[in-house]
Design a protein around this motif. Structure first.
Motif, short mmCIF file in Angstrom:
data_model
loop_
_atom_site.label_atom_id
_atom_site.label_comp_id
_atom_site.label_asym_id
_atom_site.label_seq_id
_atom_site.Cartn_x
_atom_site.Cartn_y
_atom_site.Cartn_z
N ASN A 1 2.19 1.04 -11.40
CA ASN A 1 2.42 1.70 -10.10
C ASN A 1 3.48 0.93 -9.33
O ASN A 1 3.79 -0.23 -9.63
CB ASN A 1 1.12 1.85 -9.29
CG ASN A 1 0.44 0.52 -9.03
OD1 ASN A 1 0.99 -0.36 -8.36
ND2 ASN A 1 -0.77 0.35 -9.57
N HIS A 2 4.02 1.60 -8.32
CA HIS A 2 5.15 1.03 -7.57
C HIS A 2 4.73 -0.19 -6.76
O HIS A 2 5.52 -1.12 -6.59
CB HIS A 2 5.76 2.09 -6.66
CG HIS A 2 6.38 3.23 -7.41
ND1 HIS A 2 6.90 4.34 -6.79
CD2 HIS A 2 6.57 3.43 -8.74
CE1 HIS A 2 7.37 5.18 -7.69
NE2 HIS A 2 7.18 4.64 -8.88
N LEU A 3 3.51 -0.19 -6.25
CA LEU A 3 3.04 -1.33 -5.45
C LEU A 3 3.02 -2.60 -6.28
O LEU A 3 3.50 -3.66 -5.84
CB LEU A 3 1.65 -1.04 -4.89
CG LEU A 3 1.00 -2.19 -4.09
CD1 LEU A 3 1.83 -2.55 -2.88
CD2 LEU A 3 -0.43 -1.82 -3.68
N THR A 4 2.47 -2.52 -7.48
CA THR A 4 2.41 -3.70 -8.35
C THR A 4 3.80 -4.18 -8.70
O THR A 4 4.07 -5.40 -8.71
CB THR A 4 1.61 -3.39 -9.63
OG1 THR A 4 0.34 -2.89 -9.27
CG2 THR A 4 1.44 -4.64 -10.48
N ALA B 1 -3.95 -4.79 -7.64
CA ALA B 1 -3.10 -3.63 -7.35
C ALA B 1 -2.80 -2.82 -8.61
O ALA B 1 -2.66 -1.60 -8.55
CB ALA B 1 -1.80 -4.08 -6.69
N GLN C 1 -3.82 -0.30 -4.80
CA GLN C 1 -3.87 -0.71 -3.40
C GLN C 1 -4.20 -2.20 -3.29
O GLN C 1 -4.59 -2.84 -4.26
CB GLN C 1 -4.91 0.11 -2.64
CG GLN C 1 -6.29 0.11 -3.26
CD GLN C 1 -7.23 1.07 -2.54
OE1 GLN C 1 -7.48 0.91 -1.35
NE2 GLN C 1 -7.76 2.05 -3.26
#
Length: 303
Positions: free
Chosen positions: A109-112, A155, A160
């Protein structure tokens, strides 16, 4: 020849340091969910974090070649020994970093991906280029990059950043100064020769010993927080307190050590301490809930 080249590139990644980073990230994955983490983000996340940490380690060695050449513990490294060229090291680091970002951005995912990239830049550039050479608080300020792995793992499987993940980051952040300053005491002449302003060089060994003791006290308090916030149970709390008291005993004994090598024993224990602490978290969070229903079933059968 090929095997020798592989060994040189492998040593460029600081495999023992990276193994501890990946271990903490994987524990973060397991703590983030009630049962087993979903296999795809867990697998790709682990691989991506490993590649990013290895890239950061290679960049660190590339930028620290002059310093490494003047220190006994790093004088064997491939860039110092000339078994790899700076161009080879740079290309290797960039390939690892690019692969890491591709895996994390498209496979996890983009957050990680964003958090991992920030950690990579924080260690490889901000710490190595600036903080390490600018202030004796280098390892404290720069420690946030090295403390990130549990949050990266968390994350990766949830998408999240939970406050429990930040507690794990806090623990590693507080653990880093006593861990590294113990090594710096033992290697202070190396750092002095390389003109790196580590705390024992700028403020003396006695002052550094006091700082290690105070940070270790703070660490014991920080490790109680997962229990205090309901993240973990009594099993973890007991393990954390025992590990913390042993660490405190080592830190107190370091105030008047039996020999010069004792600082390295404190350093070595700090590694065991962190691995055992996170193992207690994992057992408390994941294994014990599995064991409790089985125990209840046996009690019913006996009754």
């Amino acid at each position: 020849m090929a095997a020798s080249a592989i060994r040189q590139y492998w040593s460029l990644t600081k495999p023992r340091v990276v193994a501890l980073i990946v271990f903490c990230a994987v524990i973060g994955m397991f703590l983030a969910v009630p049962g087993l983490p979903p296999w795809k983000p867990a697998l790709l996340g682990t691989l991506g974090i490993w590649l990013a940490a290895s890239s950061a380690a290679a960049i660190n060695q590339l930028l620290d070649t002059r310093i490494d050449a003047q220190m006994a513990r790093t004088s064997w490294r491939p860039l110092v020994a000339g078994t790899l060229t700076p161009r080879q090291a740079l290309a290797f680091a960039l390939v690892l970093g690019a692969l890491s970002m591709l895996l994390l951005w498209f496979g996890v995912n983009h957050l990680t991906a964003a958090l991992t990239f920030a950690s990579l830049i924080g260690y490889a550039i901000v710490y190595t280029v600036w903080l390490k050479r600018a202030t004796p608080q280098n390892i404290v300020i720069g420690g946030i990059a090295g403390a990130a792995p549990p949050a990266l793992g968390w994350a990766a499987v949830t998408g999240q950043l939970h406050h429990h993940a930040l507690l794990l980051v806090l623990i590693i952040f507080v653990w880093t100064p006593p861990h590294f300053w113990a090594l710096a005491i033992f290697r202070r002449e190396d750092y002095k020769r390389a003109m790196v302003p580590m705390l024992p060089v700028t403020h003396g060994v006695e002052y550094t010993r006091w700082q290690i003791l105070l940070y270790t006290l703070l660490l014991v308090v920080a490790t109680v927080l997962p229990w205090a916030t309901g993240m973990s149970g009594l099993f973890y709390l007991g393990g954390a307190l025992v590990l913390g008291l042993v660490f405190l005993w080592h830190a107190w004994r370091l105030m008047d050590p039996p020999d010069e090598f004792y600082a390295m024993r404190v350093f070595n224990y700090s590694i065991v301490y962190l691995m055992a602490l996170f193992a207690f978290l994992l057992v408390d969070h994941w294994l014990l809930p599995w064991l409790q229903p089985a125990a209840a079933f046996r009690l019913q059968a006996v009754g």
